[in-house]
Motif scaffolding. Structure first.
Motif, PDB file in Angstrom:
ATOM      1  N   MET A 181       0.850  -1.163   0.000  1.00  0.00           N
ATOM      2  CA  MET A 181       0.000   0.000   0.000  1.00  0.00           C
ATOM      3  C   MET A 181       0.900   1.231   0.000  1.00  0.00           C
ATOM      4  O   MET A 181       1.781   1.364   0.838  1.00  0.00           O
ATOM      5  CB  MET A 181      -0.876  -0.020   1.252  1.00  0.00           C
ATOM      6  CG  MET A 181      -1.727   1.204   1.409  1.00  0.00           C
ATOM      7  SD  MET A 181      -2.715   1.163   2.920  1.00  0.00           S
ATOM      8  CE  MET A 181      -3.615  -0.341   2.703  1.00  0.00           C
ATOM      9  N   GLY A 182       0.680   2.122  -0.969  1.00  0.00           N
ATOM     10  CA  GLY A 182       1.470   3.338  -1.063  1.00  0.00           C
ATOM     11  C   GLY A 182       0.927   4.438  -0.170  1.00  0.00           C
ATOM     12  O   GLY A 182      -0.278   4.596  -0.017  1.00  0.00           O
ATOM     13  N   ALA A 183       1.829   5.198   0.425  1.00  0.00           N
ATOM     14  CA  ALA A 183       1.477   6.347   1.266  1.00  0.00           C
ATOM     15  C   ALA A 183       2.421   7.484   0.891  1.00  0.00           C
ATOM     16  O   ALA A 183       3.402   7.739   1.588  1.00  0.00           O
ATOM     17  CB  ALA A 183       1.599   5.986   2.734  1.00  0.00           C
ATOM     18  N   PRO A 184       2.168   8.158  -0.240  1.00  0.00           N
ATOM     19  CA  PRO A 184       3.129   9.144  -0.752  1.00  0.00           C
ATOM     20  C   PRO A 184       3.401  10.325   0.163  1.00  0.00           C
ATOM     21  O   PRO A 184       4.437  10.961   0.036  1.00  0.00           O
ATOM     22  CB  PRO A 184       2.503   9.600  -2.072  1.00  0.00           C
ATOM     23  CG  PRO A 184       1.072   9.219  -1.995  1.00  0.00           C
ATOM     24  CD  PRO A 184       0.987   8.039  -1.086  1.00  0.00           C
ATOM     25  N   GLY A 185       2.541  10.616   1.087  1.00  0.00           N
ATOM     26  CA  GLY A 185       2.795  11.711   2.020  1.00  0.00           C
ATOM     27  C   GLY A 185       2.788  11.252   3.452  1.00  0.00           C
ATOM     28  O   GLY A 185       2.813  12.056   4.370  1.00  0.00           O
ATOM     29  N   GLY A 186       2.767   9.952   3.655  1.00  0.00           N
ATOM     30  CA  GLY A 186       2.512   9.451   4.988  1.00  0.00           C
ATOM     31  C   GLY A 186       3.681   8.888   5.747  1.00  0.00           C
ATOM     32  O   GLY A 186       3.508   8.411   6.853  1.00  0.00           O
ATOM     33  N   ALA A 187       4.864   8.932   5.207  1.00  0.00           N
ATOM     34  CA  ALA A 187       6.007   8.386   5.939  1.00  0.00           C
ATOM     35  C   ALA A 187       7.107   9.429   5.961  1.00  0.00           C
ATOM     36  O   ALA A 187       7.258  10.203   5.038  1.00  0.00           O
ATOM     37  CB  ALA A 187       6.505   7.114   5.271  1.00  0.00           C
ATOM     38  N   SER A 188       7.860   9.449   7.036  1.00  0.00           N
ATOM     39  CA  SER A 188       8.966  10.398   7.115  1.00  0.00           C
ATOM     40  C   SER A 188      10.177   9.708   7.706  1.00  0.00           C
ATOM     41  O   SER A 188      10.076   8.702   8.399  1.00  0.00           O
ATOM     42  CB  SER A 188       8.582  11.610   7.946  1.00  0.00           C
ATOM     43  OG  SER A 188       8.302  11.226   9.278  1.00  0.00           O
ATOM     44  N   TYR A 189      11.316  10.270   7.390  1.00  0.00           N
ATOM     45  CA  TYR A 189      12.574   9.760   7.909  1.00  0.00           C
ATOM     46  C   TYR A 189      13.449  10.960   8.220  1.00  0.00           C
ATOM     47  O   TYR A 189      13.664  11.808   7.357  1.00  0.00           O
ATOM     48  CB  TYR A 189      13.249   8.836   6.889  1.00  0.00           C
ATOM     49  CG  TYR A 189      14.579   8.316   7.347  1.00  0.00           C
ATOM     50  CD1 TYR A 189      14.655   7.330   8.322  1.00  0.00           C
ATOM     51  CD2 TYR A 189      15.753   8.812   6.826  1.00  0.00           C
ATOM     52  CE1 TYR A 189      15.875   6.851   8.765  1.00  0.00           C
ATOM     53  CE2 TYR A 189      16.981   8.349   7.247  1.00  0.00           C
ATOM     54  CZ  TYR A 189      17.034   7.370   8.218  1.00  0.00           C
ATOM     55  OH  TYR A 189      18.236   6.898   8.659  1.00  0.00           O
ATOM     56  N   ALA A 190      13.940  11.056   9.411  1.00  0.00           N
ATOM     57  CA  ALA A 190      14.788  12.167   9.847  1.00  0.00           C
ATOM     58  C   ALA A 190      14.135  13.513   9.564  1.00  0.00           C
ATOM     59  O   ALA A 190      14.782  14.463   9.159  1.00  0.00           O
ATOM     60  CB  ALA A 190      16.161  12.074   9.174  1.00  0.00           C
ATOM     61  N   GLY A 191      12.815  13.577   9.736  1.00  0.00           N
ATOM     62  CA  GLY A 191      12.092  14.823   9.548  1.00  0.00           C
ATOM     63  C   GLY A 191      11.750  15.163   8.115  1.00  0.00           C
ATOM     64  O   GLY A 191      11.197  16.215   7.836  1.00  0.00           O
ATOM     65  N   ILE A 192      12.089  14.290   7.179  1.00  0.00           N
ATOM     66  CA  ILE A 192      11.811  14.531   5.764  1.00  0.00           C
ATOM     67  C   ILE A 192      10.593  13.708   5.360  1.00  0.00           C
ATOM     68  O   ILE A 192      10.582  12.495   5.483  1.00  0.00           O
ATOM     69  CB  ILE A 192      13.007  14.116   4.883  1.00  0.00           C
ATOM     70  CG1 ILE A 192      14.240  14.934   5.254  1.00  0.00           C
ATOM     71  CG2 ILE A 192      12.672  14.289   3.414  1.00  0.00           C
ATOM     72  CD1 ILE A 192      15.519  14.437   4.624  1.00  0.00           C
ATOM     73  N   VAL A 193       9.526  14.381   4.914  1.00  0.00           N
ATOM     74  CA  VAL A 193       8.336  13.668   4.447  1.00  0.00           C
ATOM     75  C   VAL A 193       8.635  13.175   3.040  1.00  0.00           C
ATOM     76  O   VAL A 193       8.738  13.959   2.105  1.00  0.00           O
ATOM     77  CB  VAL A 193       7.090  14.581   4.438  1.00  0.00           C
ATOM     78  CG1 VAL A 193       5.900  13.828   3.869  1.00  0.00           C
ATOM     79  CG2 VAL A 193       6.792  15.077   5.833  1.00  0.00           C
ATOM     80  N   GLN A 194       8.822  11.892   2.903  1.00  0.00           N
ATOM     81  CA  GLN A 194       9.214  11.337   1.620  1.00  0.00           C
ATOM     82  C   GLN A 194       8.211  10.338   1.076  1.00  0.00           C
ATOM     83  O   GLN A 194       8.272   9.978  -0.076  1.00  0.00           O
ATOM     84  CB  GLN A 194      10.573  10.673   1.718  1.00  0.00           C
ATOM     85  CG  GLN A 194      10.573   9.452   2.649  1.00  0.00           C
ATOM     86  CD  GLN A 194      11.934   8.818   2.745  1.00  0.00           C
ATOM     87  OE1 GLN A 194      12.932   9.497   2.819  1.00  0.00           O
ATOM     88  NE2 GLN A 194      11.973   7.515   2.736  1.00  0.00           N
ATOM     89  N   GLY A 195       7.321   9.885   1.883  1.00  0.00           N
ATOM     90  CA  GLY A 195       6.398   8.838   1.462  1.00  0.00           C
ATOM     91  C   GLY A 195       6.942   7.471   1.819  1.00  0.00           C
ATOM     92  O   GLY A 195       8.092   7.316   2.212  1.00  0.00           O
ATOM     93  N   GLY A 196       6.093   6.479   1.681  1.00  0.00           N
ATOM     94  CA  GLY A 196       6.502   5.120   2.006  1.00  0.00           C
ATOM     95  C   GLY A 196       5.540   4.117   1.423  1.00  0.00           C
ATOM     96  O   GLY A 196       4.506   4.469   0.854  1.00  0.00           O
TER      97      GLY A 196
END
Length: 135
Positions: A1-16
């Motif tokens: 399942m894609g979450a283009p605005g729903g994941a972040s890493y080190a404060g960067i919203v990159q999607g997941g």
């Protein structure tokens, strides 16, 4: 399942991308996949498109910056599953990519063939890129 605005890493919203496994009537999240190379604070839309065929997963990131830093050139990431583990195998970009192409807006995978859409390519006329295994 894609979450283009729903994941972040080190404060960067990159999607997941989230993977799930079903055991009887219960679905359980098994993995959260992110791109390894996101460094910009601008959202890449990783997960905007997703295609799965067997043990191969392709994830589009149409707002990813290109190799020369061109904004919105786009990219697609290929992951391979071994057991319950997904490993990023490669990152695909258009050989003639340019800013605003949005390569990775759509992805279609059928066994050994992969088609990736770039609606902004060719000055907005769009393009489809065909890849054959091995990517």
């Amino acid at each position: 399942m894609g979450a283009p605005g729903g994941a972040s890493y080190a404060g960067i919203v990159q999607g997941g991308v989230y993977t799930f496994s079903r055991v009887e009537d219960t679905w359980t999240e098994t993995n959260k996949l992110i791109a390894w190379d996101v460094v910009s604070p601008v959202r890449d839309d990783f997960g905007r498109s997703v295609a799965l065929d067997g043990n191969t997963l392709v994830v589009g990131a149409p707002r990813a910056d290109g190799a020369e830093g061109s904004e919105g050139e786009g990219a697609a990431y290929v992951f391979i599953r071994t057991g319950d583990t997904w490993t990023e195998a490669t990152k695909l970009i258009a050989s003639d990519g340019a800013g605003g192409d949005a390569f990775g807006t759509s992805v279609v995978l059928d066994r050994w063939r992969l088609v990736i859409g770039a609606p902004g390519a060719n000055e907005g006329q769009g393009a489809a890129y065909l890849f054959w295994w091995p990517w």
